[in-house]
Motif scaffolding. Structure first.
Motif, PDB file in Angstrom:
ATOM      1  N   GLU A  27      21.009 -19.406 -27.587  1.00  0.00           N
ATOM      2  CA  GLU A  27      22.005 -18.867 -28.960  1.00  0.00           C
ATOM      3  C   GLU A  27      22.411 -19.933 -29.031  1.00  0.00           C
ATOM      4  N   THR A  28      23.117 -20.963 -28.474  1.00  0.00           N
ATOM      5  CA  THR A  28      23.762 -22.331 -29.205  1.00  0.00           C
ATOM      6  C   THR A  28      23.526 -23.302 -30.228  1.00  0.00           C
ATOM      7  N   TYR A  29      21.884 -23.041 -30.233  1.00  0.00           N
ATOM      8  CA  TYR A  29      20.605 -24.045 -30.931  1.00  0.00           C
ATOM      9  C   TYR A  29      20.484 -23.076 -32.135  1.00  0.00           C
ATOM     10  N   ALA A  30      19.835 -21.459 -31.422  1.00  0.00           N
ATOM     11  CA  ALA A  30      20.217 -20.519 -32.713  1.00  0.00           C
ATOM     12  C   ALA A  30      21.496 -21.155 -33.997  1.00  0.00           C
ATOM     13  N   GLY A  31      22.275 -21.523 -33.747  1.00  0.00           N
ATOM     14  CA  GLY A  31      23.986 -20.661 -34.591  1.00  0.00           C
ATOM     15  C   GLY A  31      23.708 -22.571 -34.770  1.00  0.00           C
ATOM     16  N   LEU A  32      23.014 -23.308 -33.984  1.00  0.00           N
ATOM     17  CA  LEU A  32      23.328 -24.816 -35.610  1.00  0.00           C
ATOM     18  C   LEU A  32      22.182 -24.681 -36.258  1.00  0.00           C
ATOM     19  N   GLN A  33      21.154 -24.033 -36.251  1.00  0.00           N
ATOM     20  CA  GLN A  33      19.882 -23.768 -36.659  1.00  0.00           C
ATOM     21  C   GLN A  33      19.124 -25.002 -36.589  1.00  0.00           C
ATOM     22  N   GLN A  34      18.745 -25.135 -35.195  1.00  0.00           N
ATOM     23  CA  GLN A  34      17.790 -25.696 -34.822  1.00  0.00           C
ATOM     24  C   GLN A  34      16.746 -24.862 -34.197  1.00  0.00           C
ATOM     25  N   LYS A  35      16.297 -24.096 -34.789  1.00  0.00           N
ATOM     26  CA  LYS A  35      14.928 -22.940 -34.578  1.00  0.00           C
ATOM     27  C   LYS A  35      14.287 -24.080 -33.203  1.00  0.00           C
ATOM     28  N   GLN A  36      13.491 -24.408 -33.380  1.00  0.00           N
ATOM     29  CA  GLN A  36      12.287 -24.898 -32.165  1.00  0.00           C
ATOM     30  C   GLN A  36      13.649 -25.366 -30.872  1.00  0.00           C
ATOM     31  N   ARG A  37      14.401 -25.796 -30.820  1.00  0.00           N
ATOM     32  CA  ARG A  37      15.248 -26.189 -29.325  1.00  0.00           C
ATOM     33  C   ARG A  37      15.452 -24.790 -29.364  1.00  0.00           C
ATOM     34  N   ALA A  38      16.114 -23.734 -29.660  1.00  0.00           N
ATOM     35  CA  ALA A  38      16.535 -22.399 -29.750  1.00  0.00           C
ATOM     36  C   ALA A  38      15.357 -22.209 -28.705  1.00  0.00           C
ATOM     37  N   LEU A  39      13.675 -21.978 -28.969  1.00  0.00           N
ATOM     38  CA  LEU A  39      13.160 -21.335 -29.189  1.00  0.00           C
ATOM     39  C   LEU A  39      12.084 -21.566 -27.677  1.00  0.00           C
ATOM     40  N   ALA A  70      14.209 -13.645 -33.217  1.00  0.00           N
ATOM     41  CA  ALA A  70      14.785 -11.847 -34.262  1.00  0.00           C
ATOM     42  C   ALA A  70      15.781 -13.202 -35.165  1.00  0.00           C
ATOM     43  N   ARG A  71      16.909 -13.700 -34.409  1.00  0.00           N
ATOM     44  CA  ARG A  71      17.659 -14.484 -35.256  1.00  0.00           C
ATOM     45  C   ARG A  71      17.195 -15.768 -35.833  1.00  0.00           C
ATOM     46  N   VAL A  72      16.147 -16.395 -35.690  1.00  0.00           N
ATOM     47  CA  VAL A  72      15.607 -17.716 -35.609  1.00  0.00           C
ATOM     48  C   VAL A  72      13.982 -17.604 -36.732  1.00  0.00           C
ATOM     49  N   GLY A  73      13.839 -15.762 -37.260  1.00  0.00           N
ATOM     50  CA  GLY A  73      12.736 -15.580 -38.275  1.00  0.00           C
ATOM     51  C   GLY A  73      11.777 -15.830 -37.227  1.00  0.00           C
ATOM     52  N   GLU A  74      11.822 -15.357 -35.768  1.00  0.00           N
ATOM     53  CA  GLU A  74      10.445 -15.394 -35.538  1.00  0.00           C
ATOM     54  C   GLU A  74      10.208 -13.621 -34.939  1.00  0.00           C
ATOM     55  N   PHE A  75       9.984 -13.259 -36.165  1.00  0.00           N
ATOM     56  CA  PHE A  75       9.604 -11.744 -36.209  1.00  0.00           C
ATOM     57  C   PHE A  75       8.228 -11.012 -35.258  1.00  0.00           C
TER      58      PHE A  75
END
Length: 123
Positions: A27-39, A70-75
């Motif tokens: 969730e933190t990485y998603a907030g930092l817009q670091q999609k790959q690390r978030a996933l 959903a937040r990072v666009g992986e619908f």
């Protein structure tokens, strides 16, 4: 998000198999817009606490993973996970999906609308 990221990374060094830390970092990485690390951290959390290991906790993790996706666009992945959750016993319900803002990114997707219209409910 950056101070939280540093704290979570430090805690994760001490407890690398704590799925909750991986979810929080995701969730933190998603907030930092670091999609790959978030996933990556979401996938690790799901691996550490799958539905097959613990139906309740695993379902909660899967729902959290879907939110992050959903937040990072992986619908596609988020919708597949939501479909799975709505097809089994979990805390997630159509009513929850309709109301909570974390699902806003999916609202215009016809597949999300179809999930809502299928009428799944959880007891």
């Amino acid at each position: 998000f950056e101070p939280v990221r540093a704290q979570l990374e430090s805690k994760l060094e001490q407890s690398p198999d704590d799925y909750r830390l991986h979810l929080a970092l995701s969730e933190t990485y998603a907030g930092l817009q670091q999609k790959q690390r978030a996933l990556e951290h979401a996938a690790k959390a799901q691996k550490l606490m799958p539905v097959s290991r613990d139906a309740l906790s695993g379902a909660k993790v899967l729902a959290d993973v879907a939110k992050i996706q959903a937040r990072v666009g992986e619908f596609d992945a988020a919708l597949a996970n939501l479909d799975q959750l709505l097809s089994t016993q979990s805390d997630l319900s159509v009513e929850t999906l309709r109301l909570l803002p974390e699902w806003d990114a999916l609202r215009d997707d016809p597949r999300f609308v179809a999930l809502l219209n299928r009428g799944h409910t959880v007891f």
